[in-house]
Scaffold this motif. Structure first.
Motif, PDB file in Angstrom:
ATOM      1  N   GLY A  49      30.650  32.579  33.010  1.00 19.74           N
ATOM      2  CA  GLY A  49      31.291  33.462  33.972  1.00 19.74           C
ATOM      3  C   GLY A  49      32.800  33.346  33.953  1.00 19.74           C
ATOM      4  O   GLY A  49      33.480  33.778  34.887  1.00 19.74           O
ATOM      5  N   ARG A  59      36.423  40.150  38.670  1.00 25.12           N
ATOM      6  CA  ARG A  59      35.730  39.599  39.835  1.00 25.12           C
ATOM      7  C   ARG A  59      34.658  40.540  40.359  1.00 25.12           C
ATOM      8  O   ARG A  59      33.620  40.095  40.854  1.00 25.12           O
ATOM      9  CB  ARG A  59      36.744  39.284  40.929  1.00 25.12           C
ATOM     10  CG  ARG A  59      37.539  38.018  40.633  1.00 25.12           C
ATOM     11  CD  ARG A  59      38.586  37.732  41.685  1.00 25.12           C
ATOM     12  NE  ARG A  59      39.273  36.474  41.389  1.00 25.12           N
ATOM     13  CZ  ARG A  59      40.406  36.106  41.953  1.00 25.12           C
ATOM     14  NH1 ARG A  59      41.001  36.895  42.843  1.00 25.12           N
ATOM     15  NH2 ARG A  59      40.966  34.956  41.628  1.00 25.12           N
ATOM     16  N   SER A  60      34.886  41.850  40.245  1.00 20.58           N
ATOM     17  CA  SER A  60      33.865  42.803  40.689  1.00 20.58           C
ATOM     18  C   SER A  60      32.624  42.740  39.810  1.00 20.58           C
ATOM     19  O   SER A  60      31.558  43.224  40.189  1.00 20.58           O
ATOM     20  CB  SER A  60      34.428  44.227  40.700  1.00 20.58           C
ATOM     21  OG  SER A  60      34.660  44.694  39.380  1.00 20.58           O
ATOM     22  N   ASN A  61      32.769  42.122  38.625  1.00 18.51           N
ATOM     23  CA  ASN A  61      31.638  41.927  37.720  1.00 18.51           C
ATOM     24  C   ASN A  61      31.185  40.468  37.674  1.00 18.51           C
ATOM     25  O   ASN A  61      30.466  40.068  36.746  1.00 18.51           O
ATOM     26  CB  ASN A  61      32.009  42.397  36.308  1.00 18.51           C
ATOM     27  CG  ASN A  61      32.051  43.905  36.184  1.00 18.51           C
ATOM     28  OD1 ASN A  61      31.007  44.543  36.005  1.00 18.51           O
ATOM     29  ND2 ASN A  61      33.233  44.495  36.300  1.00 18.51           N
ATOM     30  N   GLY A  62      31.597  39.677  38.664  1.00 19.48           N
ATOM     31  CA  GLY A  62      31.162  38.281  38.724  1.00 19.48           C
ATOM     32  C   GLY A  62      31.857  37.373  37.724  1.00 19.48           C
ATOM     33  O   GLY A  62      31.334  36.302  37.397  1.00 19.48           O
ATOM     34  N   GLU A  80      35.444  35.262  36.500  1.00 22.63           N
ATOM     35  CA  GLU A  80      36.774  34.756  36.816  1.00 22.63           C
ATOM     36  C   GLU A  80      37.632  34.816  35.554  1.00 22.63           C
ATOM     37  O   GLU A  80      37.203  34.375  34.485  1.00 22.63           O
ATOM     38  CB  GLU A  80      36.724  33.327  37.350  1.00 22.63           C
ATOM     39  CG  GLU A  80      36.333  33.225  38.807  1.00 22.63           C
ATOM     40  CD  GLU A  80      37.325  33.903  39.748  1.00 22.63           C
ATOM     41  OE1 GLU A  80      38.541  33.906  39.439  1.00 22.63           O
ATOM     42  OE2 GLU A  80      36.895  34.436  40.779  1.00 22.63           O
TER      43      GLU A  80
END
Length: 337
Positions: free
Chosen positions: A66, A92-95, A97
Motif C-alpha cells: 500500500g 489516498r482515495s485508492n488506499g 500512501e
C-alpha cells in the motif's frame, strides 16, 4: 512500548476461532459464510482491544504494502509540488500512501532513492520532473519488476509516461499573443528542463511559420528561477527594438519577468507563462498562462500504476499519455498599442 494485541486475543474476546478473526479482519471469503452478527462481534472486539494489523505481515501475505514512492526533481518547484499534492490525494482515495524523496537535481541522490524504493516495500515508483541523465537510471529500475511511471519527464522509451502536449500548449500561448496583434515576441526559457526545452523548440517553429520578428537577443536562456528571468527581462528591454510580448517557459520565470517589467516601468509589454501555479492568479496583474491540469495528471498517474500492478507477470506496457493544456486568460496580456 505497549504490547501489540494479537488475533488470538481478539478471538478470545469475541468468543470465536482465530481462523474466523483472520477471515473477518483480512476480508477473506471461505466455504462457510460468516454471519453478520459474528462479523460485527469480531470487529467490535478488535476495536475494544485496540488491535492493529501488522503492516509487514499483511504485505508478505498480499505481496502489497500500500506504499508508492515518488521522487521529485525539485521540491522548490511550485508546479511539481502542486502536482505531488494532487497525486497524494488521489493515492489516498485508492488506499495508497505516497511517500516522497527529494532529488534536488542530483542524479546520484535520485538513483539511491530509486534503488531503495525499488527493492523494499514500495509497490510502485513515480518520478516527478526530469533530471539530466535520468534515462539510464530509469532503465536500471526495470530489474525490480515494479511499476514505474514518469510524470512531466518527457517521453521515455519502454517506460510509461504522462506529459503535457508541449506543442499544443506553446501554440495556444503564441496564438493568443498573435491574436492581440503581437509580432515582436521574445522567449525566456530553461533548456535544461526537458519540458521547457520542448517549448523553446516549438516557439522557434511557430515564429518561423508565422514570420514573427525574432531579432538578435529575443531568445533569452536562464535557469527556471525568478531572479534570472528578471535579468532576462531587463536585457530584453534594453534592446534597440524591444519586444511587445514575452513568452516564458514557466510561470516561475513569467512572474520574475512580470515583476521586473513593472519595476522598470515597461507595463505595456504582454507576458504569458506556462503551468498555472497557484500564485499566477494572486499577483497583480494576474498572469495569463497555459494550464497543465494537475488533477488529470495525478489521477492518470495513480490509476496507471495500479493497473500495472494488476498486469500478468512478464507483460510490460509503456503507454505515452499526452494531456491537453488549457489557455487561462487573465490580465498580463493586452493588444499592441
Amino acid at each position: 512500548m505497549p504490547k501489540r494485541v494479537t488475533i488470538a486475543e481478539v478471538a478470545k474476546e469475541a468468543g470465536v476461532s482465530i481462523a474466523t478473526v483472520s477471515r473477518v479482519l483480512n476480508q477473506r471469503s471461505g466455504k462457510i459464510k460468516i454471519s453478520q452478527e459474528t462479523d460485527l462481534a469480531v470487529r467490535l472486539a478488535a476495536s475494544r482491544l485496540g488491535y492493529q494489523a501488522d503492516p509487514f505481515a499483511v504485505a508478505l501475505r498480499s505481496r502489497r504494502s500500500g506504499l508508492f514512492g515518488a521522487i521529485i526533481r525539485d521540491i522548490r518547484d511550485p508546479f511539481l509540488v502542486k502536482l505531488y499534492t494532487h497525486m497524494q490525494k488521489h493515492a489516498r482515495s485508492n488506499g495508497i500512501e505516497l511517500l516522497l524523496g527529494h532529488a534536488d537535481y542530483n542524479l546520484a541522490v535520485a538513483g539511491r532513492q530509486a534503488n531503495i524504493m525499488g527493492s523494499l516495500w514500495f509497490d510502485a515508483l513515480i518520478l516527478l520532473g526530469d533530471i539530466p541523465g535520468d534515462r539510464s537510471m530509469i532503465q536500471h529500475l526495470k530489474i525490480y519488476h515494479k511499476p514505474c511511471v514518469a510524470v512531466a519527464c518527457g517521453q521515455m522509451e519502454g517506460i510509461p509516461s504522462i506529459n503535457i502536449d508541449e506543442k499544443a500548449g506553446t501554440y495556444l500561448a503564441l496564438d493568443h499573443l498573435y491574436s492581440l496583434g503581437h509580432r515582436r515576441i521574445a522567449c525566456v526559457g530553461d533548456p535544461n528542463a526537458i519540458g521547457i526545452q520542448e517549448r523553446l523548440v516549438h516557439f522557434k517553429e511557430y515564429a518561423s511559420a508565422h514570420q514573427l520578428t525574432v531579432e538578435e537577443g529575443y531568445f533569452q536562456v536562464c535557469a527556471n528561477q525568478r531572479l534570472e528571468a528578471a535579468s532576462c527581462a531587463e536585457r530584453l528591454m534594453r534592446l534597440p527594438n524591444p519586444p511587445t510580448a514575452i513568452f516564458c517557459g514557466s510561470d516561475v520565470m513569467a512572474l520574475g519577468v512580470l515583476n521586473q517589467l513593472h519595476r522598470i516601468g515597461a507595463k505595456s509589454v504582454s507576458v504569458i507563462g506556462f503551468d498555472d501555479i497557484d500564485e499566477s492568479a494572486q499577483v497583480f496583474p494576474a498572469l495569463t498562462t497555459i494550464r497543465q491540469p494537475v488533477q488529470v495528471f495525478a489521477e492518470k498517474a495513480i490509476l496507471l500504476a495500479l493497473e500495472m500492478m494488476d498486469e500478468p507477470e512478464g507483460k510490460t506496457s509503456a503507454p505515452q499519455i499526452l494531456i491537453q493544456p488549457e489557455l487561462v486568460v487573465r490580465e498580463s496580456c493586452f493588444p499592441v498599442a
